[in-house]
Design a protein around this motif. Structure first.
Motif, PDB file in Angstrom:
ATOM      1  N   PRO A  65       0.802  -1.231   0.000  1.00 60.80           N
ATOM      2  CA  PRO A  65       0.000   0.000   0.000  1.00 60.80           C
ATOM      3  C   PRO A  65       0.829   1.273   0.000  1.00 60.80           C
ATOM      4  O   PRO A  65       0.257   2.365   0.018  1.00 60.80           O
ATOM      5  N   THR A  66       2.171   1.150  -0.025  1.00 62.49           N
ATOM      6  CA  THR A  66       3.019   2.346   0.032  1.00 62.49           C
ATOM      7  C   THR A  66       3.243   2.975  -1.341  1.00 62.49           C
ATOM      8  O   THR A  66       3.763   4.082  -1.430  1.00 62.49           O
ATOM      9  N   LEU A  67       2.879   2.258  -2.422  1.00 63.19           N
ATOM     10  CA  LEU A  67       3.004   2.869  -3.740  1.00 63.19           C
ATOM     11  C   LEU A  67       2.130   4.116  -3.795  1.00 63.19           C
ATOM     12  O   LEU A  67       1.015   4.124  -3.280  1.00 63.19           O
ATOM     13  N   PRO A  68       2.608   5.190  -4.410  1.00 59.39           N
ATOM     14  CA  PRO A  68       1.823   6.440  -4.424  1.00 59.39           C
ATOM     15  C   PRO A  68       0.401   6.250  -4.930  1.00 59.39           C
ATOM     16  O   PRO A  68      -0.542   6.829  -4.390  1.00 59.39           O
ATOM     17  N   GLU A  69       0.228   5.408  -5.958  1.00 56.17           N
ATOM     18  CA  GLU A  69      -1.102   5.243  -6.542  1.00 56.17           C
ATOM     19  C   GLU A  69      -2.033   4.379  -5.702  1.00 56.17           C
ATOM     20  O   GLU A  69      -3.235   4.308  -5.987  1.00 56.17           O
ATOM     21  N   LEU A  70      -1.500   3.725  -4.665  1.00 58.62           N
ATOM     22  CA  LEU A  70      -2.328   2.866  -3.827  1.00 58.62           C
ATOM     23  C   LEU A  70      -2.487   3.375  -2.399  1.00 58.62           C
ATOM     24  O   LEU A  70      -3.182   2.745  -1.593  1.00 58.62           O
ATOM     25  N   GLN A  71      -1.864   4.503  -2.089  1.00 59.57           N
ATOM     26  CA  GLN A  71      -1.985   5.023  -0.730  1.00 59.57           C
ATOM     27  C   GLN A  71      -3.421   5.429  -0.443  1.00 59.57           C
ATOM     28  O   GLN A  71      -4.049   6.156  -1.211  1.00 59.57           O
ATOM     29  N   ALA A 100      -3.385  -2.201  -8.460  1.00 54.47           N
ATOM     30  CA  ALA A 100      -3.232  -0.892  -9.102  1.00 54.47           C
ATOM     31  C   ALA A 100      -4.068  -0.797 -10.376  1.00 54.47           C
ATOM     32  O   ALA A 100      -4.645   0.259 -10.672  1.00 54.47           O
ATOM     33  N   LEU A 101      -4.143  -1.879 -11.152  1.00 59.52           N
ATOM     34  CA  LEU A 101      -4.987  -1.860 -12.351  1.00 59.52           C
ATOM     35  C   LEU A 101      -6.455  -1.663 -11.990  1.00 59.52           C
ATOM     36  O   LEU A 101      -7.223  -1.081 -12.752  1.00 59.52           O
ATOM     37  N   ILE A 102      -6.838  -2.151 -10.815  1.00 62.96           N
ATOM     38  CA  ILE A 102      -8.224  -1.995 -10.375  1.00 62.96           C
ATOM     39  C   ILE A 102      -8.452  -0.619  -9.772  1.00 62.96           C
ATOM     40  O   ILE A 102      -9.377   0.097 -10.169  1.00 62.96           O
ATOM     41  N   ALA A 103      -7.618  -0.235  -8.798  1.00 63.74           N
ATOM     42  CA  ALA A 103      -7.944   0.920  -7.952  1.00 63.74           C
ATOM     43  C   ALA A 103      -6.871   1.989  -7.900  1.00 63.74           C
ATOM     44  O   ALA A 103      -6.994   2.940  -7.118  1.00 63.74           O
ATOM     45  N   THR A 105      -4.731   5.286  -8.321  1.00 64.22           N
ATOM     46  CA  THR A 105      -5.182   6.667  -8.515  1.00 64.22           C
ATOM     47  C   THR A 105      -4.331   7.435  -9.523  1.00 64.22           C
ATOM     48  O   THR A 105      -4.670   8.566  -9.873  1.00 64.22           O
ATOM     49  N   GLY A 106      -3.204   6.842  -9.955  1.00 66.57           N
ATOM     50  CA  GLY A 106      -2.304   7.541 -10.861  1.00 66.57           C
ATOM     51  C   GLY A 106      -1.391   8.524 -10.175  1.00 66.57           C
ATOM     52  O   GLY A 106      -0.566   9.175 -10.831  1.00 66.57           O
ATOM     53  N   GLU A 107      -1.531   8.665  -8.852  1.00 67.87           N
ATOM     54  CA  GLU A 107      -0.683   9.606  -8.114  1.00 67.87           C
ATOM     55  C   GLU A 107       0.797   9.254  -8.278  1.00 67.87           C
ATOM     56  O   GLU A 107       1.159   8.088  -8.414  1.00 67.87           O
ATOM     57  N   GLY A 108       1.644  10.295  -8.251  1.00 69.79           N
ATOM     58  CA  GLY A 108       3.080  10.078  -8.354  1.00 69.79           C
ATOM     59  C   GLY A 108       3.495   9.439  -9.651  1.00 69.79           C
ATOM     60  O   GLY A 108       4.472   8.680  -9.695  1.00 69.79           O
ATOM     61  N   SER A 109       2.756   9.704 -10.734  1.00 70.54           N
ATOM     62  CA  SER A 109       3.012   9.106 -12.046  1.00 70.54           C
ATOM     63  C   SER A 109       2.881   7.590 -12.004  1.00 70.54           C
ATOM     64  O   SER A 109       3.512   6.872 -12.790  1.00 70.54           O
ATOM     65  N   GLY A 110       2.060   7.114 -11.087  1.00 68.41           N
ATOM     66  CA  GLY A 110       1.839   5.678 -10.975  1.00 68.41           C
ATOM     67  C   GLY A 110       0.721   5.203 -11.886  1.00 68.41           C
ATOM     68  O   GLY A 110       0.213   5.936 -12.737  1.00 68.41           O
ATOM     69  N   ILE A 111       0.308   3.963 -11.688  1.00 71.29           N
ATOM     70  CA  ILE A 111      -0.733   3.349 -12.514  1.00 71.29           C
ATOM     71  C   ILE A 111      -2.092   3.940 -12.170  1.00 71.29           C
ATOM     72  O   ILE A 111      -2.443   4.099 -11.002  1.00 71.29           O
ATOM     73  N   GLN A 112      -2.851   4.264 -13.193  1.00 71.51           N
ATOM     74  CA  GLN A 112      -4.227   4.705 -13.011  1.00 71.51           C
ATOM     75  C   GLN A 112      -5.149   3.515 -13.185  1.00 71.51           C
ATOM     76  O   GLN A 112      -5.199   2.891 -14.242  1.00 71.51           O
ATOM     77  N   ASP A 235      -3.330  -6.909 -23.234  1.00 71.63           N
ATOM     78  CA  ASP A 235      -2.073  -6.483 -23.845  1.00 71.63           C
ATOM     79  C   ASP A 235      -1.898  -4.976 -23.739  1.00 71.63           C
ATOM     80  O   ASP A 235      -2.873  -4.219 -23.737  1.00 71.63           O
ATOM     81  N   ASP A 236      -0.645  -4.562 -23.664  1.00 67.36           N
ATOM     82  CA  ASP A 236      -0.302  -3.138 -23.601  1.00 67.36           C
ATOM     83  C   ASP A 236      -1.017  -2.443 -22.447  1.00 67.36           C
ATOM     84  O   ASP A 236      -1.586  -1.357 -22.598  1.00 67.36           O
ATOM     85  N   VAL A 237      -0.968  -3.074 -21.292  1.00 65.83           N
ATOM     86  CA  VAL A 237      -1.585  -2.505 -20.090  1.00 65.83           C
ATOM     87  C   VAL A 237      -0.484  -2.010 -19.152  1.00 65.83           C
ATOM     88  O   VAL A 237       0.670  -2.426 -19.260  1.00 65.83           O
ATOM     89  N   PRO A 238      -0.822  -1.116 -18.230  1.00 65.42           N
ATOM     90  CA  PRO A 238       0.209  -0.580 -17.330  1.00 65.42           C
ATOM     91  C   PRO A 238       0.772  -1.624 -16.381  1.00 65.42           C
ATOM     92  O   PRO A 238       0.110  -2.587 -15.996  1.00 65.42           O
ATOM     93  N   GLY A 239       2.012  -1.402 -16.017  1.00 64.73           N
ATOM     94  CA  GLY A 239       2.710  -2.186 -15.007  1.00 64.73           C
ATOM     95  C   GLY A 239       3.861  -1.355 -14.490  1.00 64.73           C
ATOM     96  O   GLY A 239       3.919  -0.144 -14.721  1.00 64.73           O
ATOM     97  N   HIS A 240       4.789  -1.990 -13.799  1.00 63.84           N
ATOM     98  CA  HIS A 240       5.987  -1.293 -13.349  1.00 63.84           C
ATOM     99  C   HIS A 240       7.201  -1.886 -14.035  1.00 63.84           C
ATOM    100  O   HIS A 240       7.328  -3.111 -14.139  1.00 63.84           O
ATOM    101  N   CYS A 241       8.060  -1.031 -14.538  1.00 66.65           N
ATOM    102  CA  CYS A 241       9.286  -1.489 -15.179  1.00 66.65           C
ATOM    103  C   CYS A 241      10.201  -2.081 -14.107  1.00 66.65           C
ATOM    104  O   CYS A 241      10.481  -1.430 -13.098  1.00 66.65           O
ATOM    105  N   GLY A 242      10.646  -3.296 -14.326  1.00 65.43           N
ATOM    106  CA  GLY A 242      11.411  -3.976 -13.287  1.00 65.43           C
ATOM    107  C   GLY A 242      10.462  -4.465 -12.206  1.00 65.43           C
ATOM    108  O   GLY A 242       9.411  -5.045 -12.499  1.00 65.43           O
ATOM    109  N   ASP A 243      10.804  -4.217 -10.939  1.00 67.25           N
ATOM    110  CA  ASP A 243       9.904  -4.622  -9.856  1.00 67.25           C
ATOM    111  C   ASP A 243       8.964  -3.460  -9.520  1.00 67.25           C
ATOM    112  O   ASP A 243       8.975  -2.415 -10.171  1.00 67.25           O
ATOM    113  N   ILE A 244       8.140  -3.639  -8.480  1.00 67.64           N
ATOM    114  CA  ILE A 244       7.124  -2.628  -8.194  1.00 67.64           C
ATOM    115  C   ILE A 244       7.721  -1.327  -7.673  1.00 67.64           C
ATOM    116  O   ILE A 244       7.004  -0.320  -7.584  1.00 67.64           O
TER     117      ILE A 244
END
Length: 341
Positions: A65-71, A100-103, A105-112, A235-244
């Motif tokens: 839950p510490t990822l910016p988009e999941l806080q 993140a794909l579900i919920a 927020t896109g905060e911190g340039s994260g996954i929307q 296909d072509d969906v958001p993720g994190h480059c490398g690890d989370i």
């Protein structure tokens, strides 16, 4: 399980192609605005619903839950692994990316995410690829989700031991049905190989999800068979480059895991707009409004079609029908009811 066990008992209205949705603004294909946001007219959808009030249980490897988009998006949850460290521990990142794909927020340039108003209930059942007694853990996780008030369950996992899973999960799935909970699971990524039919997608009471490309074609890796009821972008969906811990990016490689997360998010959007609907009604309109490029009712590759929550939210399409009549799994659910007196 035979295809007739998954026979649809409502009339389907499936039209058009995946790429015909009107768009009003051109966007770059980014983790904050992936291609399917235009298809789903998501900016307009969010004016009506973001999934608020819906809890989605993510049965996976945990959710960080510490990822910016999941806080602020993630509940406490539980860790059901043999080496419990907490539901917020995710050593391989898979569960976090599904959440993140579900919920997101896109905060911190994260996954929307598709449904940023939902709350995520993390249920950790795997870690580092360890899956001992996975069907038993799925059963325990489904029961926990039902008792915790989740409306939607996302299982972006699979096992080849469908018979064992059916036995282990029978009681938990019956509880889920009584708690009016929808369960989505990935069909698998073995479509180019031996195409094993994997559990829990193959188990009655679980909606199997396949993957499609941005052109609406079945993704070549997407496993197929009678277990597939719906499809979603894989296909072509958001993720994190490398690890989370790495930056968010658009990944070329795909998976039915991602498709399942987007199907779960679609259900959450619809249910939040229609909170009085039952799981049967939510699933029925998802099937009624699913998109198919041909006149077939279903096939073993994309099921009854590609999820289109925008058709329900924006266009008012789909007949919810009888709240007590399941659109699929009718015989299975009939067996759960006590005999008439």
């Amino acid at each position: 399980m035979t295809p007739t066990r998954r026979a649809l008992v409502t009339t389907l209205a499936l039209t058009a192609t995946l790429t015909t949705a009107p768009t009003t603004t051109a966007h770059a294909d980014t983790p904050q605005h992936p291609w399917y946001f235009d298809t789903y007219r998501i900016d307009e959808v969010w004016e009506h619903t973001t999934g608020e009030g819906i809890t989605v249980a993510v049965i996976d490897s945990g959710v960080d839950p510490t990822l910016p988009e999941l806080q602020g998006q993630v509940l406490d949850g539980t860790d059901l692994t043999a080496d419990p460290q907490g539901a917020h521990v995710d050593t391989d990142g898979h569960g976090t990316e599904m959440a993140a794909l579900i919920a997101g927020t896109g905060e911190g340039s994260g996954i929307q995410g598709l449904a940023p108003g939902v709350e995520i209930l993390p249920i950790r059942v795997t870690y580092g690829g360890v899956t001992n007694d996975i069907s038993g853990r799925w059963a325990e996780a489904i029961s926990y989700a039902a008792e915790s008030g989740a409306r939607v369950v996302n299982i972006s996992q699979g096992s080849l031991d469908g018979e064992r899973a059916s036995q282990d999960m029978a009681e938990a799935l019956a509880m889920a049905a009584r708690h009016d909970m929808l369960i989505f699971a990935s069909s698998g990524n073995d479509g180019e190989g031996t195409n094993h039919i994997s559990a829990p997608a193959s188990v009655d009471g679980v909606v199997g999800v396949g993957a499609v490309t941005s052109s609406g074609d079945r993704s070549s890796y997407s496993s197929h068979g009678p277990q597939v009821s719906l499809a979603a972008p894989g296909d072509d969906v958001p993720g994190h480059c490398g690890d989370i811990s790495g930056p968010a990016c658009i990944r070329d490689e795909g998976g039915t895991s991602s498709a399942t997360a987007l199907a779960s998010a679609s259900a959450a959007l619809i249910w939040a707009q229609h909170p009085d609907w039952t799981k049967n009604q939510v699933l029925r309109v998802m099937l009624n409004t699913a998109e198919r490029p041909d006149d077939q009712r279903r096939d073993d590759y994309t099921g009854y079609g590609i999820v289109r929550p925008d058709r329900v939210v924006l266009d008012g399409e789909g007949d919810p029908g009888d709240p007590d009549s399941p659109p699929i799994f009718r015989d299975w659910e009939a067996e759960l009811r006590p005999p008439a007196t």
